[in-house]
Design an enzyme around this catalytic site. Structure first.
Site, mmCIF file in Angstrom:
data_model
loop_
_atom_site.group_PDB
_atom_site.id
_atom_site.type_symbol
_atom_site.label_atom_id
_atom_site.label_comp_id
_atom_site.label_asym_id
_atom_site.label_seq_id
_atom_site.Cartn_x
_atom_site.Cartn_y
_atom_site.Cartn_z
ATOM 1 N N GLU A 198 0.819 -1.205 0.000
ATOM 2 C CA GLU A 198 0.000 0.000 0.000
ATOM 3 C C GLU A 198 0.858 1.263 0.000
ATOM 4 O O GLU A 198 1.936 1.296 0.607
ATOM 5 C CB GLU A 198 -0.936 0.002 1.209
ATOM 6 C CG GLU A 198 -1.998 -1.072 1.100
ATOM 7 C CD GLU A 198 -3.014 -1.018 2.230
ATOM 8 O OE1 GLU A 198 -4.226 -0.985 1.927
ATOM 9 O OE2 GLU A 198 -2.605 -1.026 3.398
ATOM 10 N N CYS A 241 3.243 8.505 1.115
ATOM 11 C CA CYS A 241 3.742 7.541 2.094
ATOM 12 C C CYS A 241 3.884 6.184 1.414
ATOM 13 O O CYS A 241 2.912 5.685 0.835
ATOM 14 C CB CYS A 241 2.772 7.458 3.274
ATOM 15 S SG CYS A 241 3.251 6.277 4.543
ATOM 16 N N CYS A 274 5.230 -6.421 7.926
ATOM 17 C CA CYS A 274 6.214 -5.816 8.827
ATOM 18 C C CYS A 274 6.549 -6.804 9.944
ATOM 19 O O CYS A 274 5.654 -7.452 10.489
ATOM 20 C CB CYS A 274 5.665 -4.525 9.416
ATOM 21 S SG CYS A 274 6.869 -3.635 10.447
ATOM 22 N N CYS A 308 4.566 -3.885 16.476
ATOM 23 C CA CYS A 308 4.065 -2.845 17.380
ATOM 24 C C CYS A 308 2.599 -3.135 17.699
ATOM 25 O O CYS A 308 1.802 -3.391 16.791
ATOM 26 C CB CYS A 308 4.198 -1.473 16.738
ATOM 27 S SG CYS A 308 5.907 -0.978 16.444
ATOM 28 N N CYS A 323 -0.438 -1.121 15.922
ATOM 29 C CA CYS A 323 -0.367 -0.951 14.466
ATOM 30 C C CYS A 323 -1.011 -2.126 13.753
ATOM 31 O O CYS A 323 -0.685 -3.291 14.016
ATOM 32 C CB CYS A 323 1.095 -0.819 14.045
ATOM 33 S SG CYS A 323 1.332 -0.616 12.268
ATOM 34 N N CYS A 342 -1.791 6.722 9.614
ATOM 35 C CA CYS A 342 -0.609 6.105 10.207
ATOM 36 C C CYS A 342 -1.008 4.923 11.090
ATOM 37 O O CYS A 342 -1.847 5.053 11.981
ATOM 38 C CB CYS A 342 0.140 7.149 11.028
ATOM 39 S SG CYS A 342 1.654 6.549 11.765
#
Length: 354
Positions: free
Chosen positions: A90, A103, A110, A114, A117, A334
């Site tokens: 994305e 972005c 990932c 976290c 997220c 974010c």
């Protein structure tokens, strides 16, 4: 499958096409790919038709394909882009007057995990190539009619992935993006955001052409940071901040520290005062991000008054800004990038503004 040209620097192209074209043609090919942003070898009119045919038999430019675009009520656009092996990543376009921000992702998924997220829920599938990083940017530029000058375009490596765990490809992409004969972006407008991989921070600082550095802090103590960002258990806050103090800032540059505020977890006035002490004597700014929620995230967004109180404490000692949420309603903000479908958006609706 033909090899991709996107992601090759000029010297790479010179080495790769030596058997097909004389060396002086490499710069024409480089210009066509990055400056003219042509999608196909067949479009390169500076080359003879038979030469284009020979090149096309061995190479493709390598742009990603659009799988779906999601348009927010605030003008933000989230792009789900399909790569040559069928995997998807994305990118997000955020217009803001004359200034535009893109972005981009550096990994498929990932590995950092976290806890606030959505991308972390995917795990890591693979690193992106330099060409796959650049391809996201070229696609978004073209789709938003930014095919002319790019002087007012900001690039942030803050999408899917931990950029420092794919540093060679990120740095190669940055060199091409910042090359006046390549994409032509200003290195002052390219930023890399990291969870804090200390050895790679030092390696980044040694690069001749590099993005600006942003550190995801997100906690004011080691104990809290380990709970929120498990990968950081390897590195203490003292070690991280030591690496930041050793980082060779350029004369025009400041470090950026990002802090995601979670209601009742890391958003107290005491946390704010500890952040001030942690960042004392660093040439830096702080960006506060009120949590962008999503299904599976076990935290809540703090009230605006709590965010303002936190900001006011930090502002007494250093510049501190609250990042306005963009594209929340289409899962483009974010921490929200997880290839969320339209059906999921309808099932778990989120307002564009908090």
């Amino acid at each position: 499958m033909p090899d991709a040209l996107l992601g090759l620097e000029l010297v790479d192209i010179q080495n790769r096409i030596g058997s097909v074209l004389p060396g002086y043609r490499a710069s024409q090919l480089y210009t066509a790919i990055y400056k003219q942003r042509l999608r196909s070898v067949d479009e390169i009119s500076t080359l003879q038709r038979n030469v284009r045919a020979e090149l096309a038999s061995q190479f493709e430019v390598g742009w990603p394909e659009l799988q779906q675009r999601f348009d927010s009520t605030d003008g933000t656009r989230r792009y789900l882009l399909r790569l040559s092996d069928g995997k998807t990543v994305e990118a997000v376009f955020m217009p803001d007057g004359a200034r535009n921000t893109i972005c981009v992702s550096t990994q498929v998924g990932c590995p950092v995990d976290c806890k606030f997220c959505l991308t972390a829920l995917m795990g890591l599938e693979r690193n992106l190539t330099a060409g796959e990083v650049i391809g996201q940017i070229l696609y978004v530029l073209e789709d938003n009619d930014l095919t002319g000058g790019v002087q007012r375009v900001n690039i942030v490596f803050m999408g899917m992935g931990e950029p420092l765990l794919n540093l060679p490809n990120v740095l190669k992409a940055t060199r091409i993006l910042a090359d006046p004969n390549g994409v032509g972006l200003s290195p002052r407008r390219i930023t890399l955001s990291t969870s804090g991989i200390i050895p790679r921070i030092a390696e980044l600082g040694e690069a001749r052409v590099r993005p600006k550095l942003a550190i995801s802090l997100n906690a004011s103590s080691d104990a809290a940071r380990r709970e929120l960002m498990p990968i950081t258990r390897k590195y203490s806050l003292a070690e991280l901040l030591g690496a930041c103090r050793r980082y060779p800032l350029r004369p025009w540059e400041k470090l950026t520290f990002e802090y995601v505020l979670l209601r009742g977890v890391n958003d107290t006035d005491l946390d704010a005062r500890r952040v001030v002490r942690l960042l004392a004597n660093l040439n830096c700014i702080v960006n506060l991000i009120a949590l962008n929620p999503g299904p599976g995230i076990p935290f809540e967004t703090p009230d605006p008054a709590r965010v303002s109180s936190f900001q006011s404490i930090i502002q007494k000692s250093m510049p501190c800004f609250v990042r306005k949420p963009r594209g929340r309603d289409v899962y483009a903000a974010c921490g929200q990038l997880k290839r969320v479908s339209q059906k999921e958006i309808e099932q778990f609706p989120i307002l564009a503004e908090p």
